[in-house]
Design a protein around this motif. Sequence first.
Motif, PDB file in Angstrom:
ATOM      1  N   GLY A 171      65.623  50.633  14.613  1.00  0.00           N
ATOM      2  CA  GLY A 171      65.147  49.430  14.276  1.00  0.00           C
ATOM      3  C   GLY A 171      63.794  49.543  13.850  1.00  0.00           C
ATOM      4  N   LEU A 172      63.198  50.662  14.202  1.00  0.00           N
ATOM      5  CA  LEU A 172      61.700  50.650  14.129  1.00  0.00           C
ATOM      6  C   LEU A 172      61.125  50.902  12.631  1.00  0.00           C
ATOM      7  CD1 LEU A 172      61.044  53.471  16.571  1.00  0.00           C
ATOM      8  CD2 LEU A 172      60.358  51.135  16.910  1.00  0.00           C
ATOM      9  N   ALA A 173      59.906  50.327  12.475  1.00  0.00           N
ATOM     10  CA  ALA A 173      59.263  50.701  10.955  1.00  0.00           C
ATOM     11  C   ALA A 173      59.195  51.825  10.384  1.00  0.00           C
ATOM     12  CB  ALA A 173      58.264  49.543  10.948  1.00  0.00           C
ATOM     13  N   ARG A 174      59.685  52.354   9.333  1.00  0.00           N
ATOM     14  CA  ARG A 174      59.463  53.594   8.671  1.00  0.00           C
ATOM     15  C   ARG A 174      57.880  53.716   8.206  1.00  0.00           C
ATOM     16  NH1 ARG A 174      62.529  57.897   7.067  1.00  0.00           N
ATOM     17  NH2 ARG A 174      64.623  56.935   7.594  1.00  0.00           N
ATOM     18  N   VAL A 175      57.552  54.861   8.344  1.00  0.00           N
ATOM     19  CA  VAL A 175      56.264  55.241   7.708  1.00  0.00           C
ATOM     20  C   VAL A 175      56.472  56.298   6.732  1.00  0.00           C
ATOM     21  CG1 VAL A 175      53.893  56.038   8.293  1.00  0.00           C
ATOM     22  CG2 VAL A 175      54.920  54.998   9.929  1.00  0.00           C
ATOM     23  N   GLY A 176      56.134  56.216   5.518  1.00  0.00           N
ATOM     24  CA  GLY A 176      56.088  57.213   4.365  1.00  0.00           C
ATOM     25  C   GLY A 176      57.587  57.599   4.090  1.00  0.00           C
ATOM     26  N   THR A 177      57.674  58.949   3.510  1.00  0.00           N
ATOM     27  CA  THR A 177      58.741  59.361   3.342  1.00  0.00           C
ATOM     28  C   THR A 177      59.230  60.402   4.137  1.00  0.00           C
ATOM     29  OG1 THR A 177      57.741  60.715   1.701  1.00  0.00           O
ATOM     30  CG2 THR A 177      58.600  58.406   0.787  1.00  0.00           C
ATOM     31  N   PRO A 178      60.514  60.853   4.071  1.00  0.00           N
ATOM     32  CA  PRO A 178      60.823  62.015   4.921  1.00  0.00           C
ATOM     33  C   PRO A 178      60.136  63.142   4.538  1.00  0.00           C
ATOM     34  CG  PRO A 178      62.655  60.768   4.471  1.00  0.00           C
ATOM     35  CD  PRO A 178      61.747  59.962   3.483  1.00  0.00           C
ATOM     36  N   GLU A 179      59.850  64.324   5.453  1.00  0.00           N
ATOM     37  CA  GLU A 179      59.133  65.378   5.107  1.00  0.00           C
ATOM     38  C   GLU A 179      60.008  66.615   5.329  1.00  0.00           C
ATOM     39  OE1 GLU A 179      55.399  68.033   7.091  1.00  0.00           O
ATOM     40  OE2 GLU A 179      55.693  65.752   7.575  1.00  0.00           O
ATOM     41  N   ALA A 186      61.471  65.800   8.773  1.00  0.00           N
ATOM     42  CA  ALA A 186      60.993  65.003   9.783  1.00  0.00           C
ATOM     43  C   ALA A 186      60.907  63.487   9.059  1.00  0.00           C
ATOM     44  CB  ALA A 186      59.310  65.482   9.890  1.00  0.00           C
ATOM     45  N   HIS A 187      61.466  62.426   9.978  1.00  0.00           N
ATOM     46  CA  HIS A 187      61.298  61.199   9.642  1.00  0.00           C
ATOM     47  C   HIS A 187      60.263  60.651  10.541  1.00  0.00           C
ATOM     48  CE1 HIS A 187      64.956  61.175   7.069  1.00  0.00           C
ATOM     49  NE2 HIS A 187      65.316  62.186   8.016  1.00  0.00           N
ATOM     50  N   ALA A 188      59.368  59.726   9.952  1.00  0.00           N
ATOM     51  CA  ALA A 188      58.354  59.046  10.817  1.00  0.00           C
ATOM     52  C   ALA A 188      58.398  57.512  10.918  1.00  0.00           C
ATOM     53  CB  ALA A 188      56.783  59.387  10.395  1.00  0.00           C
ATOM     54  N   PHE A 189      58.154  56.794  12.299  1.00  0.00           N
ATOM     55  CA  PHE A 189      58.306  55.398  12.345  1.00  0.00           C
ATOM     56  C   PHE A 189      56.987  55.178  13.298  1.00  0.00           C
ATOM     57  CE2 PHE A 189      62.453  57.522  11.892  1.00  0.00           C
ATOM     58  CZ  PHE A 189      63.112  56.734  11.011  1.00  0.00           C
ATOM     59  N   THR A 190      56.905  53.856  13.412  1.00  0.00           N
ATOM     60  CA  THR A 190      55.903  53.431  14.367  1.00  0.00           C
ATOM     61  C   THR A 190      56.280  52.063  15.007  1.00  0.00           C
ATOM     62  OG1 THR A 190      53.639  52.441  13.941  1.00  0.00           O
ATOM     63  CG2 THR A 190      55.264  51.608  12.293  1.00  0.00           C
ATOM     64  N   ALA A 191      55.481  51.792  16.285  1.00  0.00           N
ATOM     65  CA  ALA A 191      55.826  50.881  16.993  1.00  0.00           C
ATOM     66  C   ALA A 191      54.646  50.255  17.449  1.00  0.00           C
ATOM     67  CB  ALA A 191      56.628  51.395  18.168  1.00  0.00           C
ATOM     68  N   PRO A 192      54.720  49.020  17.679  1.00  0.00           N
ATOM     69  CA  PRO A 192      53.626  48.266  17.847  1.00  0.00           C
ATOM     70  C   PRO A 192      53.140  48.381  19.513  1.00  0.00           C
ATOM     71  CG  PRO A 192      55.206  46.694  17.719  1.00  0.00           C
ATOM     72  CD  PRO A 192      55.685  47.951  17.344  1.00  0.00           C
ATOM     73  N   ASP A 193      53.872  48.616  20.282  1.00  0.00           N
ATOM     74  CA  ASP A 193      53.898  49.018  21.696  1.00  0.00           C
ATOM     75  C   ASP A 193      54.772  49.697  22.445  1.00  0.00           C
ATOM     76  OD1 ASP A 193      55.710  46.855  22.284  1.00  0.00           O
ATOM     77  OD2 ASP A 193      54.403  45.438  21.846  1.00  0.00           O
ATOM     78  N   TYR A 194      54.566  50.265  23.746  1.00  0.00           N
ATOM     79  CA  TYR A 194      55.628  51.108  24.130  1.00  0.00           C
ATOM     80  C   TYR A 194      57.003  50.105  24.520  1.00  0.00           C
ATOM     81  CZ  TYR A 194      57.788  54.129  27.607  1.00  0.00           C
ATOM     82  OH  TYR A 194      58.415  54.908  28.164  1.00  0.00           O
ATOM     83  N   ASP A 195      56.711  48.888  24.876  1.00  0.00           N
ATOM     84  CA  ASP A 195      58.039  48.341  25.022  1.00  0.00           C
ATOM     85  C   ASP A 195      59.035  48.254  23.818  1.00  0.00           C
ATOM     86  OD1 ASP A 195      57.499  47.583  27.675  1.00  0.00           O
ATOM     87  OD2 ASP A 195      56.862  45.686  27.439  1.00  0.00           O
ATOM     88  N   THR A 196      58.463  48.174  22.471  1.00  0.00           N
ATOM     89  CA  THR A 196      59.083  48.048  21.468  1.00  0.00           C
ATOM     90  C   THR A 196      59.881  49.073  21.122  1.00  0.00           C
ATOM     91  OG1 THR A 196      57.702  46.362  20.465  1.00  0.00           O
ATOM     92  CG2 THR A 196      59.173  47.490  18.801  1.00  0.00           C
ATOM     93  N   LEU A 197      59.007  50.259  21.340  1.00  0.00           N
ATOM     94  CA  LEU A 197      59.425  51.792  21.162  1.00  0.00           C
ATOM     95  C   LEU A 197      60.663  52.057  21.995  1.00  0.00           C
ATOM     96  CD1 LEU A 197      58.915  54.700  20.028  1.00  0.00           C
ATOM     97  CD2 LEU A 197      57.719  55.067  22.205  1.00  0.00           C
ATOM     98  N   VAL A 198      60.559  51.740  23.149  1.00  0.00           N
ATOM     99  CA  VAL A 198      61.753  51.997  23.994  1.00  0.00           C
ATOM    100  C   VAL A 198      63.052  50.984  23.915  1.00  0.00           C
ATOM    101  CG1 VAL A 198      60.381  53.074  25.590  1.00  0.00           C
ATOM    102  CG2 VAL A 198      61.117  50.769  26.093  1.00  0.00           C
ATOM    103  N   ASP A 199      62.692  49.917  23.296  1.00  0.00           N
ATOM    104  CA  ASP A 199      63.785  49.056  23.008  1.00  0.00           C
ATOM    105  C   ASP A 199      64.452  49.061  21.626  1.00  0.00           C
ATOM    106  OD1 ASP A 199      65.666  46.833  23.674  1.00  0.00           O
ATOM    107  OD2 ASP A 199      64.024  45.130  23.267  1.00  0.00           O
ATOM    108  N   SER A 200      64.169  50.589  21.002  1.00  0.00           N
ATOM    109  CA  SER A 200      64.771  50.487  19.679  1.00  0.00           C
ATOM    110  C   SER A 200      65.331  52.016  19.480  1.00  0.00           C
ATOM    111  CB  SER A 200      63.310  50.674  18.741  1.00  0.00           C
ATOM    112  OG  SER A 200      62.821  49.496  18.559  1.00  0.00           O
TER     113      SER A 200
END
Length: 211
Positions: A171-179, A186-200
Amino acid sequence: MRRLLPLLLVALAGALAPSSAPAQGRSALTIDYMVSMPEPATHLYTVTARVRIPAGRDSVDLHMPVWTPGSYLVREFERNVQDFTATSNGAALRWTKVDKNTWRVWPARNTTAFEATYRVYANELTVRTSHLDDTHGYFNGANLFVYADASKRSPSRLTVVIPKAWDVATGLARVGTPEPRGDTVAHAFTAPDYDTLVDSPVETGLIRKLT
Protein backbone atom coordinates in the motif's frame (compact mmCIF):
# COMPACT_ATOMS: atom_id res chain seq x y z
CA MET A 1 -5.15 -2.53 10.52
CA ARG A 2 -5.99 -0.98 13.90
CA ARG A 3 -3.30 0.80 15.83
CA LEU A 4 -2.56 -0.41 19.32
CA LEU A 5 -4.53 1.57 21.93
CA PRO A 6 -1.45 2.45 24.03
CA LEU A 7 0.27 3.86 20.96
CA LEU A 8 -2.78 5.95 20.12
CA LEU A 9 -2.86 7.37 23.63
CA VAL A 10 0.84 8.23 23.48
CA ALA A 11 0.41 9.87 20.08
CA LEU A 12 -2.59 11.87 21.29
CA ALA A 13 -0.75 13.04 24.39
CA GLY A 14 2.17 14.17 22.26
CA ALA A 15 -0.10 16.04 19.88
CA LEU A 16 -1.74 17.96 22.75
CA ALA A 17 1.50 18.82 24.52
CA PRO A 18 2.41 22.53 24.18
CA SER A 19 5.96 21.69 23.12
CA SER A 20 4.95 19.22 20.41
CA ALA A 21 6.40 20.02 16.99
CA PRO A 22 7.16 18.03 13.88
CA ALA A 23 10.05 15.65 14.44
CA GLN A 24 11.88 17.16 11.48
CA GLY A 25 12.02 20.47 13.34
CA ARG A 26 13.53 18.96 16.48
CA SER A 27 16.01 16.60 14.88
CA ALA A 28 17.38 15.77 11.48
CA LEU A 29 17.53 12.07 12.35
CA THR A 30 15.89 10.02 9.58
CA ILE A 31 16.10 6.38 8.51
CA ASP A 32 15.74 4.83 5.06
CA TYR A 33 15.51 1.06 4.64
CA MET A 34 16.54 -1.54 2.10
CA VAL A 35 15.26 -5.13 2.23
CA SER A 36 16.85 -7.83 0.10
CA MET A 37 16.53 -11.59 -0.04
CA PRO A 38 19.65 -13.03 -1.68
CA GLU A 39 18.90 -16.60 -0.51
CA PRO A 40 15.12 -16.91 -0.07
CA ALA A 41 15.24 -20.61 0.81
CA THR A 42 17.11 -19.75 4.04
CA HIS A 43 14.13 -17.68 5.30
CA LEU A 44 16.53 -14.77 5.93
CA TYR A 45 15.85 -11.18 4.93
CA THR A 46 18.80 -8.79 4.84
CA VAL A 47 17.88 -5.34 6.12
CA THR A 48 20.00 -2.21 5.80
CA ALA A 49 18.90 0.87 7.73
CA ARG A 50 20.64 4.05 6.56
CA VAL A 51 20.54 6.43 9.49
CA ARG A 52 21.09 10.16 8.92
CA ILE A 53 21.92 12.09 12.07
CA PRO A 54 22.66 15.65 13.17
CA ALA A 55 26.39 16.36 13.29
CA GLY A 56 27.88 15.79 16.72
CA ARG A 57 25.36 13.19 17.85
CA ASP A 58 27.08 11.01 20.47
CA SER A 59 25.04 7.82 20.05
CA VAL A 60 21.85 6.49 18.49
CA ASP A 61 19.55 3.87 20.00
CA LEU A 62 17.84 1.67 17.41
CA HIS A 63 14.78 -0.21 18.65
CA MET A 64 13.01 -3.23 17.22
CA PRO A 65 9.26 -2.99 17.99
CA VAL A 66 7.73 -5.25 20.62
CA TRP A 67 4.30 -4.57 19.12
CA THR A 68 2.59 -4.74 15.76
CA PRO A 69 -0.52 -2.94 14.44
CA GLY A 70 -3.75 -4.76 15.25
CA SER A 71 -2.36 -6.84 18.13
CA TYR A 72 -2.47 -6.22 21.87
CA LEU A 73 0.26 -8.68 22.81
CA VAL A 74 3.91 -7.95 23.55
CA ARG A 75 5.94 -9.39 20.68
CA GLU A 76 9.50 -10.71 20.62
CA PHE A 77 10.50 -9.76 17.08
CA GLU A 78 14.06 -8.99 18.17
CA ARG A 79 14.71 -12.71 18.72
CA ASN A 80 14.73 -13.19 14.93
CA VAL A 81 17.49 -10.60 14.39
CA GLN A 82 21.02 -11.86 13.78
CA ASP A 83 24.39 -10.67 12.43
CA PHE A 84 23.88 -7.01 13.42
CA THR A 85 26.64 -4.67 12.24
CA ALA A 86 27.06 -0.89 12.02
CA THR A 87 29.38 0.85 9.56
CA SER A 88 30.23 4.32 8.26
CA ASN A 89 31.99 4.65 4.89
CA GLY A 90 32.93 0.99 5.12
CA ALA A 91 34.50 1.25 8.58
CA ALA A 92 33.03 -0.69 11.50
CA LEU A 93 31.41 1.32 14.28
CA ARG A 94 31.22 0.51 17.97
CA TRP A 95 27.83 -0.75 19.13
CA THR A 96 26.27 -2.70 21.96
CA LYS A 97 22.90 -4.23 22.76
CA VAL A 98 21.57 -2.31 25.76
CA ASP A 99 18.39 -4.33 26.25
CA LYS A 100 16.48 -7.11 24.52
CA ASN A 101 15.33 -4.97 21.57
CA THR A 102 17.71 -1.97 21.50
CA TRP A 103 21.07 -1.59 19.76
CA ARG A 104 23.15 1.48 20.68
CA VAL A 105 25.50 2.71 17.96
CA TRP A 106 28.29 5.28 18.36
CA PRO A 107 28.71 7.13 15.03
CA ALA A 108 32.12 8.14 13.79
CA ARG A 109 33.19 11.67 14.70
CA ASN A 110 32.07 14.41 12.28
CA THR A 111 29.87 12.05 10.24
CA THR A 112 26.19 12.57 9.53
CA ALA A 113 25.18 9.06 8.47
CA PHE A 114 25.82 5.40 9.15
CA GLU A 115 24.34 2.06 8.15
CA ALA A 116 23.01 -0.68 10.41
CA THR A 117 22.77 -4.04 8.65
CA TYR A 118 21.25 -7.22 10.04
CA ARG A 119 19.41 -10.34 8.97
CA VAL A 120 15.91 -11.35 10.08
CA TYR A 121 14.73 -14.95 10.19
CA ALA A 122 11.21 -15.11 8.73
CA ASN A 123 9.45 -18.47 8.66
CA GLU A 124 6.05 -17.76 10.20
CA LEU A 125 3.19 -16.94 7.84
CA THR A 126 0.52 -14.99 9.72
CA VAL A 127 -0.94 -11.48 9.37
CA ARG A 128 1.33 -10.29 12.23
CA THR A 129 4.62 -11.95 11.24
CA SER A 130 6.83 -12.41 8.18
CA HIS A 131 7.70 -15.26 5.84
CA LEU A 132 10.27 -15.90 3.14
CA ASP A 133 11.03 -18.91 0.98
CA ASP A 134 11.92 -19.60 -2.64
CA THR A 135 8.31 -19.05 -3.77
CA HIS A 136 7.53 -15.66 -2.21
CA GLY A 137 8.33 -13.14 0.50
CA TYR A 138 5.86 -11.47 2.85
CA PHE A 139 6.81 -9.07 5.63
CA ASN A 140 5.34 -6.69 8.17
CA GLY A 141 7.51 -3.68 8.87
CA ALA A 142 7.30 -4.07 12.65
CA ASN A 143 9.11 -7.41 12.27
CA LEU A 144 11.97 -5.96 10.20
CA PHE A 145 12.53 -2.24 10.74
CA VAL A 146 14.40 -0.71 13.64
CA TYR A 147 13.64 2.89 14.56
CA ALA A 148 15.03 5.71 16.67
CA ASP A 149 12.67 7.73 18.85
CA ALA A 150 13.60 10.89 16.93
CA SER A 151 12.87 9.29 13.54
CA LYS A 152 9.35 7.96 14.06
CA ARG A 153 7.54 11.01 12.68
CA SER A 154 9.93 11.58 9.79
CA PRO A 155 9.37 10.30 6.23
CA SER A 156 11.39 7.33 5.04
CA ARG A 157 12.17 5.50 1.83
CA LEU A 158 11.91 1.74 1.46
CA THR A 159 13.79 -0.13 -1.25
CA VAL A 160 12.81 -3.77 -1.82
CA VAL A 161 15.28 -5.82 -3.86
CA ILE A 162 13.68 -8.96 -5.30
CA PRO A 163 14.49 -11.67 -7.89
CA LYS A 164 13.95 -10.46 -11.45
CA ALA A 165 10.98 -12.79 -12.05
CA TRP A 166 9.11 -11.57 -8.97
CA ASP A 167 6.88 -8.58 -8.42
CA VAL A 168 5.97 -6.60 -5.32
CA ALA A 169 2.67 -5.38 -3.87
CA THR A 170 2.17 -2.92 -0.99
CA GLY A 171 0.00 0.00 0.00
CA LEU A 172 3.01 2.34 0.13
CA ALA A 173 3.48 4.99 -2.55
CA ARG A 174 5.89 3.94 -5.28
CA VAL A 175 8.88 6.14 -6.13
CA GLY A 176 10.28 6.14 -9.66
CA THR A 177 10.50 2.99 -11.78
CA PRO A 178 11.99 -0.42 -10.90
CA GLU A 179 15.80 -0.50 -11.21
CA PRO A 180 17.41 -3.66 -12.64
CA ARG A 181 20.42 -4.90 -10.64
CA GLY A 182 21.79 -8.00 -12.35
CA ASP A 183 19.50 -10.91 -11.43
CA THR A 184 17.42 -8.68 -9.15
CA VAL A 185 15.23 -5.60 -9.40
CA ALA A 186 14.99 -2.78 -6.85
CA HIS A 187 11.57 -1.26 -6.19
CA ALA A 188 11.39 1.99 -4.18
CA PHE A 189 8.54 3.26 -2.01
CA THR A 190 8.02 6.08 0.44
CA ALA A 191 6.17 6.44 3.75
CA PRO A 192 5.31 9.73 5.51
CA ASP A 193 6.21 8.33 8.94
CA TYR A 194 7.20 5.14 10.73
CA ASP A 195 3.65 4.17 11.72
CA THR A 196 2.54 4.20 8.09
CA LEU A 197 5.61 2.18 7.10
CA VAL A 198 4.95 -0.63 9.57
CA ASP A 199 1.21 -0.62 8.87
CA SER A 200 1.85 -1.38 5.17
CA PRO A 201 2.68 -5.08 4.66
CA VAL A 202 4.70 -6.08 1.60
CA GLU A 203 4.17 -9.18 -0.56
CA THR A 204 6.68 -10.28 -3.19
CA GLY A 205 6.68 -13.22 -5.56
CA LEU A 206 4.92 -14.37 -8.72
CA ILE A 207 1.95 -12.10 -8.17
CA ARG A 208 -0.93 -12.57 -10.60
CA LYS A 209 -2.00 -9.26 -12.06
CA LEU A 210 -5.74 -8.71 -12.24
CA THR A 211 -7.10 -7.05 -15.37
